[in-house]
Design an enzyme around this catalytic site. Structure first.
Site, mmCIF file in Angstrom:
data_model
loop_
_atom_site.group_PDB
_atom_site.id
_atom_site.type_symbol
_atom_site.label_atom_id
_atom_site.label_comp_id
_atom_site.label_asym_id
_atom_site.label_seq_id
_atom_site.Cartn_x
_atom_site.Cartn_y
_atom_site.Cartn_z
ATOM 1 N N TYR A 158 0.855 -1.189 0.000
ATOM 2 C CA TYR A 158 0.000 0.000 0.000
ATOM 3 C C TYR A 158 0.884 1.230 0.000
ATOM 4 O O TYR A 158 1.843 1.306 0.768
ATOM 5 C CB TYR A 158 -0.898 -0.004 1.237
ATOM 6 C CG TYR A 158 -1.815 1.202 1.366
ATOM 7 C CD1 TYR A 158 -2.826 1.439 0.440
ATOM 8 C CD2 TYR A 158 -1.676 2.095 2.433
ATOM 9 C CE1 TYR A 158 -3.679 2.541 0.565
ATOM 10 C CE2 TYR A 158 -2.522 3.195 2.569
ATOM 11 C CZ TYR A 158 -3.525 3.408 1.635
ATOM 12 O OH TYR A 158 -4.362 4.489 1.764
ATOM 13 N N ASP A 253 9.195 2.763 -0.060
ATOM 14 C CA ASP A 253 8.139 3.384 0.727
ATOM 15 C C ASP A 253 8.348 2.956 2.177
ATOM 16 O O ASP A 253 7.943 1.868 2.589
ATOM 17 C CB ASP A 253 6.759 2.973 0.214
ATOM 18 C CG ASP A 253 5.646 3.678 0.978
ATOM 19 O OD1 ASP A 253 5.936 4.274 2.039
ATOM 20 O OD2 ASP A 253 4.490 3.622 0.521
ATOM 21 N N LYS A 281 4.249 8.538 9.203
ATOM 22 C CA LYS A 281 3.925 7.860 10.475
ATOM 23 C C LYS A 281 4.848 8.279 11.621
ATOM 24 O O LYS A 281 4.665 9.365 12.153
ATOM 25 C CB LYS A 281 3.860 6.357 10.245
ATOM 26 C CG LYS A 281 2.712 6.033 9.271
ATOM 27 C CD LYS A 281 2.224 4.615 9.234
ATOM 28 C CE LYS A 281 0.897 4.543 8.489
ATOM 29 N NZ LYS A 281 0.903 3.796 7.245
HETATM 30 C C1 LIG Z 1 0.325 4.325 5.915
HETATM 31 C C2 LIG Z 1 1.085 4.141 4.671
HETATM 32 C C3 LIG Z 1 0.953 5.024 3.579
HETATM 33 C C4 LIG Z 1 -0.082 6.117 3.553
HETATM 34 O O1 LIG Z 1 0.161 7.100 4.498
HETATM 35 P P1 LIG Z 1 -1.039 8.098 4.889
HETATM 36 O O2 LIG Z 1 -0.379 9.054 5.827
HETATM 37 O O3 LIG Z 1 -2.099 7.248 5.509
HETATM 38 O O4 LIG Z 1 -1.497 8.736 3.636
HETATM 39 C C5 LIG Z 1 1.776 4.854 2.495
HETATM 40 N N1 LIG Z 1 2.678 3.859 2.457
HETATM 41 C C6 LIG Z 1 2.826 2.990 3.466
HETATM 42 C C7 LIG Z 1 3.859 1.926 3.377
HETATM 43 C C8 LIG Z 1 2.031 3.089 4.601
HETATM 44 O O5 LIG Z 1 2.157 2.191 5.586
#
Ligand SMILES: *Cc1c(COP(=O)(O)O)cnc(C)c1O
Length: 455
Positions: A158, A253, A281
């Site tokens: 994601y 990511d 995060k």
């Molecule tokens: C949570 C997450 C996102 C999205 O971040 P948001 O702040 O919710 O938009 C993107 N990539 C990874 C790997 C994530 O865990």
């Protein structure tokens, strides 16, 4: 946390949630599904989502006054626990000076310096407001830098909800992405290739056919959005080699793994340097804050240094920046990651023992303080194996844990997050709760009439 909390988490039995129930009803009238992000609605596990009144350390308290040991941690950010003193003080101090100026502040430079000092491949960074924005911007930058349109992502990974990345499961090999939400035009995802995670041969075949069209490979270096799925030995290095050979950019990511699995994220842990990195995060310590960064020659293409447009009214917001700095500084203290590792290992072993003892077949995956209990006997290495999990058994386990005062993610395909506030005592009480919860799962699987499925 206090002894009182530990005693309370050991009490089994459904909690009174009448206030959460009425709060949820009121919310559903005015917000789609009653929530501002879908998984919060408990759709995958049933039951009433707990409306949270407050949190302190590793414990959250719902509006009915029930305490839960929290392993969601706002889906990753709360690595120091809730309402951590230094973070709260930093936010208060910043707020008193003004919430937002839309002009540069020195604190932004300080946070950028902290990121660059810690994350091996990052030479320059741009602060944004969400992981979605970071990934979307990294893709735009990679396309501009390479002059190519196609991007590669992996099934089950994601990267936020930007159109081009909202693609999940193709049939696997060499398929063009199809959108996984209505409202995403097929044209937008037509340049997104989806490959199985941990499968270097599939990536090799894709590059052999389409290598000259590929701008970037985007990957979660530890997949955390299909449960926890670590990279196989050599997988990330193989992607690095493929990208070098075909002059595509490797984008990690690390929105979830950044500052969590090691001070410098997964790239430090595995010793592989991407060209660009997305962060979020933990970086914001619970406030909206994310970033993308990487090689100087690439980042200098971002506006206003270069032509690639990307902007934000609240980017580098003073409160979020203050929370981020306080969090990264606290994480720089001695033994933080060693402690997280020890507590997380203790939790994973405890859960595995409890499951074995109850006769429930599970697979545990863990990287540092990210872990997942999959209700399957198979090793989980990719999306296909993750989805062999018995999601009904997970839902039962989830509710049995909630009844014992332990708050897990309301979905099988999410991680548990351990924070520095999860004491040995709390880990032990969680394992004790799990012994009872696994026993309930075992009973339900042999006694379909007694099955307690939430509605
Ligand atoms: C949570 C997450 C996102 C999205 O971040 P948001 O702040 O919710 O938009 C993107 N990539 C990874 C790997 C994530 O865990």
């Amino acid at each position: 946390m206090s002894g009182m909390t530990v005693r309370e988490v050991n009490e089994a039995g459904p909690r009174t949630v009448t206030k959460s129930e009425s709060a949820f009803k009121a919310a559903q009238d005015v917000m789609p599904g009653g929530v501002n992000s879908p998984v919060r609605a408990f759709g995958a596990v049933g039951g009433t989502p707990r409306f949270i009144g407050k949190g302190s350390g590793a414990v959250v308290t719902d509006v009915d006054g029930n305490d839960y040991t929290d392993y969601v941690g706002s889906w990753g950010p709360m690595i120091l626990g809730h309402a951590e003193e230094r973070v709260v003080a930093a936010i208060n101090k910043a707020a008193a000076r003004g919430c937002s100026f839309g002009a540069p502040t020195e604190a932004e430079t300080r946070l950028a310096e902290l990121i660059i000092a810690r994350v091996p491949s990052v030479e320059m960074v741009r602060l944004v407001n969400s992981g979605t924005e970071a990934a979307m911007s990294a893709v735009r930058l990679a396309r501009a830098f390479t002059g190519r349109d196609a991007v590669v992502k992996f099934e089950g990974c994601y990267h936020g909800h930007a159109d081009a990345l909202l693609v999940q499961a193709g049939s696997g090999l060499l398929t063009f992405g199809t959108p996984s939400s209505p409202g995403v035009p097929a044209g937008t995802t037509g340049d997104t290739f989806v490959l199985p995670y941990n499968d270097p041969q599939a990536a090799e075949r894709l590059f052999a056919r389409h290598g000259e069209r590929i701008a970037a490979v985007l990957v979660e270096p530890v997949a955390g959005n299909m449960g926890c799925v670590p990279p196989r030995d050599g997988f990330l290095g193989y992607l690095r080699g493929l990208c070098d050979k075909h002059e595509a950019l490797l984008v990690f990511d690390e929105v979830m793994t950044g500052f969590r699995v090691a001070p410098g994220g997964a790239q430090e842990l595995f010793g592989i340097e991407p060209d660009l990195t997305c962060m979020g995060k933990v970086l914001g310590g619970g406030l909206p804050m994310a970033a993308y960064g990487g090689r100087r020659d690439i980042m200098e293409r971002v506006s206003p240094a270069g032509p690639v447009y990307q902007a934000g009214t609240l980017s580098g917001n003073p409160l979020a920046t203050a929370a981020g700095i306080a969090t990264l500084e606290a994480l720089a203290e001695e033994n933080v990651y060693e402690t997280l590792e020890a507590r997380s290992a203790k939790l994973a072993h405890g859960l595995a023992d409890a499951a074995r003892h109850a006769g429930v077949q599970v697979t545990h995956n863990r990287v540092g303080s990210m872990l997942c209990t999959f209700f399957t006997h198979r090793p989980v290495t990719d999306y296909a194996s993750a989805t062999t999990s018995d999601v009904r058994a997970y839902a039962r386990f989830f509710h049995a844990m909630l009844d014992r005062g332990v708050y897990l993610a309301p979905s099988q395909f999410e991680c548990m997050f351990v924070s520095t506030a999860h004491t040995d005592e709390l880990i032990e009480s969680t394992v004790a709760a799990a012994a009872g919860a696994f026993a309930e799962v075992a009973r339900a699987s042999t006694d379909p009439i007694g099955e307690r499925m939430a509605t």
